[in-house]
Design an enzyme around this catalytic site. Structure first.
Site, PDB file in Angstrom:
ATOM      1  N   TRP A  69       1.141   0.675  -7.565  1.00 34.58           N
ATOM      2  CA  TRP A  69       0.542  -0.052  -6.282  1.00 34.58           C
ATOM      3  C   TRP A  69      -0.663   0.656  -5.858  1.00 34.58           C
ATOM      4  O   TRP A  69      -1.520  -0.003  -5.547  1.00 34.58           O
ATOM      5  CB  TRP A  69       1.657  -0.403  -5.413  1.00 34.58           C
ATOM      6  CG  TRP A  69       2.500  -1.372  -5.974  1.00 34.58           C
ATOM      7  CD1 TRP A  69       3.815  -1.143  -6.104  1.00 34.58           C
ATOM      8  CD2 TRP A  69       2.596  -2.606  -6.609  1.00 34.58           C
ATOM      9  NE1 TRP A  69       4.756  -1.903  -6.629  1.00 34.58           N
ATOM     10  CE2 TRP A  69       3.945  -3.109  -7.010  1.00 34.58           C
ATOM     11  CE3 TRP A  69       1.541  -3.478  -7.126  1.00 34.58           C
ATOM     12  CZ2 TRP A  69       4.201  -4.321  -7.906  1.00 34.58           C
ATOM     13  CZ3 TRP A  69       1.653  -4.462  -7.701  1.00 34.58           C
ATOM     14  CH2 TRP A  69       2.929  -4.935  -8.043  1.00 34.58           C
ATOM     15  N   ASP A 124       0.458   0.477   2.869  1.00 33.01           N
ATOM     16  CA  ASP A 124       0.960  -0.305   2.218  1.00 33.01           C
ATOM     17  C   ASP A 124       2.621  -0.148   2.502  1.00 33.01           C
ATOM     18  O   ASP A 124       3.178   0.688   1.724  1.00 33.01           O
ATOM     19  CB  ASP A 124       0.636  -0.581   0.725  1.00 33.01           C
ATOM     20  CG  ASP A 124       1.403  -1.612  -0.288  1.00 33.01           C
ATOM     21  OD1 ASP A 124       2.338  -2.279   0.431  1.00 33.01           O
ATOM     22  OD2 ASP A 124       1.349  -1.570  -1.491  1.00 33.01           O
ATOM     23  N   LYS A 180      10.061  -8.537  -0.080  1.00 28.76           N
ATOM     24  CA  LYS A 180      11.125  -7.460  -0.189  1.00 28.76           C
ATOM     25  C   LYS A 180      12.001  -7.460   0.931  1.00 28.76           C
ATOM     26  O   LYS A 180      13.171  -7.673   0.467  1.00 28.76           O
ATOM     27  CB  LYS A 180      10.327  -6.319  -0.129  1.00 28.76           C
ATOM     28  CG  LYS A 180       9.574  -5.754  -1.525  1.00 28.76           C
ATOM     29  CD  LYS A 180       8.474  -6.432  -2.210  1.00 28.76           C
ATOM     30  CE  LYS A 180       8.169  -5.870  -3.486  1.00 28.76           C
ATOM     31  NZ  LYS A 180       6.881  -5.451  -3.704  1.00 28.76           N
TER      32      LYS A 180
HETATM   33  C1  PLP Z   1       5.758  -5.538  -4.459  1.00 30.89           C
HETATM   34  C2  PLP Z   1       4.651  -4.511  -4.050  1.00 30.89           C
HETATM   35  C3  PLP Z   1       3.337  -4.857  -3.994  1.00 30.89           C
HETATM   36  C4  PLP Z   1       2.774  -6.114  -4.554  1.00 30.89           C
HETATM   37  O1  PLP Z   1       2.769  -7.197  -3.821  1.00 30.89           O
HETATM   38  P1  PLP Z   1       2.375  -8.810  -4.028  1.00 30.89           P
HETATM   39  O2  PLP Z   1       2.913  -9.351  -2.868  1.00 30.89           O
HETATM   40  O3  PLP Z   1       3.056  -9.180  -5.179  1.00 30.89           O
HETATM   41  O4  PLP Z   1       1.069  -8.532  -4.256  1.00 30.89           O
HETATM   42  C5  PLP Z   1       2.218  -4.062  -3.468  1.00 30.89           C
HETATM   43  N1  PLP Z   1       2.758  -2.919  -2.935  1.00 30.89           N
HETATM   44  C6  PLP Z   1       3.956  -2.512  -2.930  1.00 30.89           C
HETATM   45  C7  PLP Z   1       4.441  -1.204  -2.429  1.00 30.89           C
HETATM   46  C8  PLP Z   1       4.903  -3.365  -3.484  1.00 30.89           C
HETATM   47  O5  PLP Z   1       6.352  -2.920  -3.441  1.00 30.89           O
END
Ligand code: PLP
Length: 359
Positions: free
Chosen positions: A102, A171, A195
């Site tokens: 990511w 993030d 999540k």
């Molecule tokens: C799941 C995840 C993403 C991707 O998220 P989307 O909502 O599918 O774009 C990005 N960063 C992290 C840390 C994730 O766990």
């Protein structure tokens, strides 16, 4: 079939109480004669839902008044572009820490709009958090970007470096609301909801007022923080039903005792699992302390055959989605807020049995 213990990395398990409330309110929300997903996002009934969601999140995370909460769409992946488009306003340079897939995607997206300096990286194996040495950081960077919890590998950044006047952008998709964070330390926190918050389709952005600026001129309207902030996340139709479920999840979390309480439970669940893995003669944890995630616990067996066998047999016992990410292999148990302690103890009991039978 009853409910299983669902260890999916995302979309992920939600509290049963939330699902039951949503089911009860599905066809007729509070005597409106319609479902939440059928009503106007600007009507009084819906406005109460989104306002409660915002108020609860503010309370749960102790978000100061000089931060805005935006309810957006497009997932965390859209933020990879929104961040540089809106924040590369001065030196047009940003520092990034590369701790996984990511982070790599965030870096690649930023490179389209400005200069990226990767100031720390664990790209050799992504099984640890590299040292965050502030002397290597760019003092004029427009921001410093990290991925708090690396969902795929099971690592977590557990301390923040001193970036001086450079705002920290993170993030937090897979760890938001899992433990106490000091929001004041960040310029922007963003997270896809699927999540730890609710259904996919909703992306939460917590942004300090002074970070909301006029974006680069060619920025699509939908990718401007300023537009969304000025319109209270109602520039266009928000992900109404996902926001409603998120609101129910926030209520559930508050009733449990809030983030400090869930942090205790999360740490207990994670140490139960890591303690077992550390003592096991068959299973091995992928990540060493102090780099370990408390949300995503990754591990392997001595052979690929055993990995496959374990995942298959676990599934038959109602312990599902334990397969690791396609790029990482092995196993991953995602133990988000909504995974009860009993889910983890049931998994450990199953692993003990598997260990005895396969030694
Ligand atoms: C799941 C995840 C993403 C991707 O998220 P989307 O909502 O599918 O774009 C990005 N960063 C992290 C840390 C994730 O766990």
């Amino acid at each position: 079939m009853g409910r299983v213990y669902n260890f999916s990395a995302g979309p992920a398990v939600l509290p049963l109480e939330v699902l039951e409330t949503a089911a009860m309110q599905m066809a007729d929300y509070k005597n409106t004669g319609m479902s939440v997903m059928e009503m106007s996002h600007r009507g009084k009934v819906y406005m109460e839902i989104i306002e409660e969601a915002e108020a609860l999140l503010r309370e749960l995370m102790d978000i100061p008044a000089n931060y805005r909460i935006l309810f957006l769409q497009g997932g965390a992946s859209s933020q990879f572009a929104m961040i540089p488009l809106n924040l590369l306003t001065s030196s047009r340079r940003a520092d990034y820490v590369n701790t996984g897939l990511w982070s790599k995607r965030a870096i690649a997206e930023c490179k389209k709009y400005g200069e990226v300096n990767v100031v720390a990286s664990s790209a050799d194996k992504f099984d640890y958090i590299p040292e965050l040495d502030a002397s290597k950081f760019d003092k004029d960077a427009d921001y410093f970007h990290i991925t708090t919890n690396n969902t795929i590998y099971g690592t977590k950044i557990s301390y923040l470096p001193d970036t001086g006047a450079v705002p920290i952008v993170t993030d937090m998709s897979s760890s938001i609301l899992s433990e106490i964070v000091d929001v004041n330390r960040y310029g922007v926190i963003y997270a896809g909801a699927q999540k730890n918050i609710g259904p996919s389709g909703l992306t939460i952005v917590i942004i300090r007022d002074d970070m909301i600026k006029e974006p680069a001129q060619s920025t699509p309207t939908m990718l401007s923080y300023k537009v969304h902030a000025e319109n209270g996340s109602m520039y266009n139709t928000p992900a109404t039903y996902s926001v409603y479920i998120a609101m129910l999840v926030f209520r559930w979390l508050k009733s449990l005792g809030g983030v400090s309480q869930i942090e205790k439970i999360n740490k207990e669940k994670a140490s139960m699992l890591y303690d077992f893995l550390d003592d096991s003669t068959l299973f091995a944890p992928n990540i060493k302390a102090p780099h370990r995630s408390i949300m995503n616990v990754t591990f392997v067996l001595p052979s690929e055959e055993l990995n496959v066998k374990f995942i298959k047999e676990a599934e038959k016992s109602g312990l599902v989605s334990l397969k690791g990410h396609r790029t990482a292999g092995g196993m991953r148990a995602s133990i988000y807020n909504a995974m009860p302690v009993e889910g983890v103890s049931t998994l450990i009991e199953f692993m003990k049995k598997f260990e005895t039978e396969n030694k």
